[in-house]
Design a protein around this motif. Structure first.
Motif, PDB file in Angstrom:
ATOM      1  N   ARG A 179       0.716  -1.081  -0.150  1.00 18.82           N
ATOM      2  CA  ARG A 179       0.048   0.029   0.039  1.00 18.82           C
ATOM      3  C   ARG A 179       0.999   1.187   0.024  1.00 18.82           C
ATOM      4  O   ARG A 179       0.525   2.131  -0.773  1.00 18.82           O
ATOM      5  N   GLU A 180       2.034   1.127   0.784  1.00 17.93           N
ATOM      6  CA  GLU A 180       2.810   2.407   0.703  1.00 17.93           C
ATOM      7  C   GLU A 180       3.622   2.666  -0.747  1.00 17.93           C
ATOM      8  O   GLU A 180       3.496   3.731  -0.866  1.00 17.93           O
ATOM      9  N   TYR A 181       3.922   1.696  -1.344  1.00 20.56           N
ATOM     10  CA  TYR A 181       4.350   1.953  -2.809  1.00 20.56           C
ATOM     11  C   TYR A 181       3.524   2.601  -3.545  1.00 20.56           C
ATOM     12  O   TYR A 181       3.832   3.637  -4.260  1.00 20.56           O
ATOM     13  N   LEU A 182       2.132   2.153  -3.466  1.00 18.34           N
ATOM     14  CA  LEU A 182       1.129   3.185  -4.315  1.00 18.34           C
ATOM     15  C   LEU A 182       0.956   4.645  -3.744  1.00 18.34           C
ATOM     16  O   LEU A 182       0.506   5.487  -4.286  1.00 18.34           O
ATOM     17  N   ALA A 183       0.949   4.429  -2.207  1.00 17.52           N
ATOM     18  CA  ALA A 183       0.668   5.792  -1.702  1.00 17.52           C
ATOM     19  C   ALA A 183       1.800   6.831  -2.298  1.00 17.52           C
ATOM     20  O   ALA A 183       1.627   8.014  -2.465  1.00 17.52           O
ATOM     21  N   ILE A 184       3.111   6.333  -2.154  1.00 18.66           N
ATOM     22  CA  ILE A 184       4.215   7.176  -2.652  1.00 18.66           C
ATOM     23  C   ILE A 184       4.121   7.583  -4.225  1.00 18.66           C
ATOM     24  O   ILE A 184       4.264   8.723  -4.384  1.00 18.66           O
ATOM     25  N   THR A 185       3.559   6.583  -4.944  1.00 17.73           N
ATOM     26  CA  THR A 185       3.443   6.593  -6.452  1.00 17.73           C
ATOM     27  C   THR A 185       2.281   7.933  -6.339  1.00 17.73           C
ATOM     28  O   THR A 185       2.423   8.759  -7.236  1.00 17.73           O
ATOM     29  N   LYS A 186       1.282   7.728  -5.648  1.00 16.60           N
ATOM     30  CA  LYS A 186       0.240   8.896  -5.890  1.00 16.60           C
ATOM     31  C   LYS A 186       0.907  10.142  -5.379  1.00 16.60           C
ATOM     32  O   LYS A 186       0.562  11.303  -6.070  1.00 16.60           O
TER      33      LYS A 186
END
Length: 195
Positions: A179-186
């Motif tokens: 989830r953090e990988y996606l949150a950082i990407t966002k």
């Protein structure tokens, strides 16, 4: 036949690029979670996480534990407990943090509550308003996987904060990091389009 081969090559390259990108993110996350605070902080901002009824989730409990340990060693440090009340939560995350700190011997007078925020950006934005004017050095307290993004968001809001990493529950590591990988990407994309 050639078209199918090109599709497979393109797909393979895309997967390789995604894996390299996530490896870079993982390295950044690990770097920031390994950094130690250089000086005693005037204040710490403890970021909220899920509360089950009135009981802090294990992730939040680890944040409370890390903050309490730090505050016992640094008697002048105050805490800003940050986090609103979400679905399934009978009290705010900030209140849960406060109760946890008090249970571990931290006096209520050293704890300020920010109980309106619903995400990391708001955690920092609303907590910033509570920082006493005469205090200058601060720390962010959150689980290790979350520190890189949280520190980046704080920097965007004019706060140069070091981090105090709390453990991530072992059972939650795969989900938390994914989830953090996606949150950082966002976060990157939002910053890109704001320019």
């Amino acid at each position: 036949m050639k078209t199918r081969k090109n599709i497979f090559i393109g797909l393979g390259l895309f997967i390789l690029i995604v894996l390299i990108y996530f490896a870079i993110l993982h390295t950044k996350i690990r770097e920031h979670s390994a950094m130690e605070a250089s000086n005693p902080a005037d204040y710490i901002i403890i970021l909220g996480a899920r509360v089950k009824g009135e009981v802090p989730s294990l992730a939040l409990q680890y944040r409370i534990d890390a903050a309490a340990m730090y505050m016992k060693k640094n008697k002048q440090t105050i805490a800003i407990a940050s986090g609103g009340q979400g679905a399934g939560e009978d009290i705010s995350e900030a209140e849960s943090i406060k109760r946890g700190l008090v249970q571990q011997g931290i006096h209520e007078s050293r704890i300020l509550l920010e109980d309106k925020s619903t995400d990391t950006v708001e955690n920092i934005k609303y907590s910033k308003k509570l920082i006493p004017k005469d205090l200058h050095t601060g720390l962010l307290v959150t689980n290790d996987f979350h520190l890189y993004r949280a520190k980046s968001i704080a920097r965007d809001q004019g706060l140069n904060l070091e981090g105090l990493p709390a453990k991530t529950p072992v059972i939650a590591i795969p989900k938390s990091y994914s989830r953090e990988y996606l949150a950082i990407t966002k976060y990157y994309l939002v910053k890109l389009f704001q320019k």
